[in-house]
Write an enzyme that holds these catalytic residues in place. Structure first.
Site, mmCIF file in Angstrom:
data_model
loop_
_atom_site.group_PDB
_atom_site.id
_atom_site.type_symbol
_atom_site.label_atom_id
_atom_site.label_comp_id
_atom_site.label_asym_id
_atom_site.label_seq_id
_atom_site.Cartn_x
_atom_site.Cartn_y
_atom_site.Cartn_z
ATOM 1 N N MET A 3 0.829 -1.130 -0.026
ATOM 2 C CA MET A 3 0.107 -0.095 0.016
ATOM 3 C C MET A 3 0.843 1.156 -0.077
ATOM 4 S SD MET A 3 -3.325 -0.790 2.184
ATOM 5 C CE MET A 3 -2.851 -0.620 3.789
ATOM 6 N N ALA A 39 3.919 3.924 0.803
ATOM 7 C CA ALA A 39 4.817 4.578 2.004
ATOM 8 C C ALA A 39 5.764 3.600 2.496
ATOM 9 C CB ALA A 39 3.674 4.781 3.586
ATOM 10 N N SER A 60 6.410 -0.248 10.180
ATOM 11 C CA SER A 60 4.940 -0.091 9.484
ATOM 12 C C SER A 60 4.904 1.366 8.882
ATOM 13 C CB SER A 60 3.970 -0.223 10.463
ATOM 14 O OG SER A 60 2.493 0.414 10.166
HETATM 15 P P1 AMP Z 1 1.445 -2.829 3.671
HETATM 16 O O1 AMP Z 1 2.125 -1.649 2.503
HETATM 17 O O2 AMP Z 1 1.467 -2.449 4.774
HETATM 18 O O3 AMP Z 1 0.143 -3.302 2.990
HETATM 19 O O4 AMP Z 1 2.453 -4.015 3.503
HETATM 20 C C1 AMP Z 1 2.946 -4.747 2.205
HETATM 21 C C2 AMP Z 1 3.596 -5.991 2.430
HETATM 22 O O5 AMP Z 1 4.757 -5.500 3.299
HETATM 23 C C3 AMP Z 1 2.712 -7.074 3.338
HETATM 24 O O6 AMP Z 1 3.121 -8.279 2.699
HETATM 25 C C4 AMP Z 1 3.322 -6.656 4.867
HETATM 26 O O7 AMP Z 1 3.275 -8.045 5.547
HETATM 27 C C5 AMP Z 1 4.801 -6.545 4.485
HETATM 28 N N1 AMP Z 1 5.466 -5.650 5.518
HETATM 29 C C6 AMP Z 1 5.052 -4.647 5.971
HETATM 30 N N2 AMP Z 1 5.624 -4.240 7.079
HETATM 31 C C7 AMP Z 1 6.642 -5.218 7.314
HETATM 32 C C8 AMP Z 1 7.928 -5.318 8.076
HETATM 33 N N3 AMP Z 1 8.150 -4.516 9.079
HETATM 34 N N4 AMP Z 1 8.640 -6.526 7.943
HETATM 35 C C9 AMP Z 1 8.416 -7.240 6.965
HETATM 36 N N5 AMP Z 1 7.375 -7.071 6.015
HETATM 37 C C10 AMP Z 1 6.348 -6.064 6.290
#
Ligand code: AMP
Length: 281
Positions: free
Chosen positions: A27, A29, A185
């Site tokens: 998503m 960022a 995050s």
């Molecule tokens: P998001 O952009 O938050 O939807 O995350 C996109 C992908 O990145 C998802 O598969 C998350 O599980 C992974 N992700 C987000 N934060 C982390 C982290 N701290 N370590 C590893 N993977 C992450």
């Protein structure tokens, strides 16, 4: 790096990308956690294959409109990071181009999504499964890489690909953390300085129960009470949930007899953070 901003343009770009094609859905960022997924994707693709990243703040997986509105969207920086990381194709769908206004089909998982985030964020995993299946259909990647940070999401997506015979290998990668232990995050940038300083307590509260496990303790209530006490010592956070579930079925367990996961979601103000620890007897 190629880019596409509609599903139609994406299909044209995907058609002449060298295979294997490995997808990293995000998503945006982007932070070091995402970059670890991109590195893993490159490792799987090899130097002759292709790595694709999607950047889409998926409206149908948000249960709180304010959370969707406040979600960070530093698009130019994200694209620069993708370029620097050697991504071959970035898909950044324009809002409105992913869903038909009269869409009427949704993917629903009915078991693994009953507890944890599925219980406190109604409809969240329907939104996740639906968008990920659409991305899989658009890219037709050989594999896709996800973070274990969202371990319930990972389990549900593995179940979806298994149950619906989706020919995409789902690869999971361990959580990448800040030096003080806070799970990275995209939402961390929205924490106030006070809340950011307090937030490493989440991981400490979860890790704190490992000493009970080493001493032979197996009662789930004790693990939950120990972690809850540590979290509640914070003057800032509010617990959304704290649950102990079986690592495979994601159903609550009373005793730790097989691998289990102690997982929590907390709110700092309106910023919701999740983390978990795996407990092996
Ligand atoms: P998001 O952009 O938050 O939807 O995350 C996109 C992908 O990145 C998802 O598969 C998350 O599980 C992974 N992700 C987000 N934060 C982390 C982290 N701290 N370590 C590893 N993977 C992450």
């Amino acid at each position: 790096m190629r880019t596409a901003d509609t599903p139609e343009k994406l299909r044209l770009q995907v058609a002449d990308l060298p295979r294997p094609l490995i997808l990293v859905p995000t998503m945006g960022a982007l932070h070091q956690g995402h970059l670890a997924l991109i590195r893993k994707a490159r490792e799987i693709a090899g130097s002759t294959g292709s790595v694709a990243v999607s950047i889409f703040v998926n409206p149908i997986q948000f249960d709180r409109p304010a959370d969707l509105a406040a979600y960070p969207r530093p698009l130019a920086d994200d694209l620069a990071q993708c370029q620097a990381a050697g991504v071959d194709l970035a898909f950044v769908p324009a809002s409105g181009s992913m869903y038909y206004p009269d869409r009427s089909v949704t993917v629903t998982e009915t078991l693994l999504s009953k507890h944890l985030c599925g219980a406190t964020r109604p409809g969240h995993f329907d939104g996740v499964c639906t968008v990920v299946l659409k991305l899989f259909n658009l890219f037709q990647p050989e594999a896709a890489v996800f973070g274990e940070k969202d371990f319930q999401q990972l389990a549900i997506l593995r179940r979806m690909t298994r149950d619906l015979d989706v020919p995409v290998e789902v690869v999971g990668l361990p959580t990448v953390r800040e030096p003080d232990g806070l799970a990275m995050s995209s939402r961390n940038v929205r924490l106030t300085a006070e809340h950011r300083a307090d937030a490493p307590r989440i991981q400490r509260a979860l890790q704190g129960v490992l000493s009970l496990l080493r001493c032979g303790e197996r009662s789930g209530d004790l693990f939950l009470a120990r972690a809850r006490k540590h979290l509640e010592e914070s003057p800032f956070l509010r617990i959304d949930y704290l649950e102990l579930v079986d690592a495979e079925t994601l159903q609550p367990v009373g005793r730790i007899q097989r691998p289990a996961v102690l997982a929590t979601a907390v709110f700092y103000g309106d910023v919701r953070l999740i983390d978990h620890v795996t407990l092996c007897p």
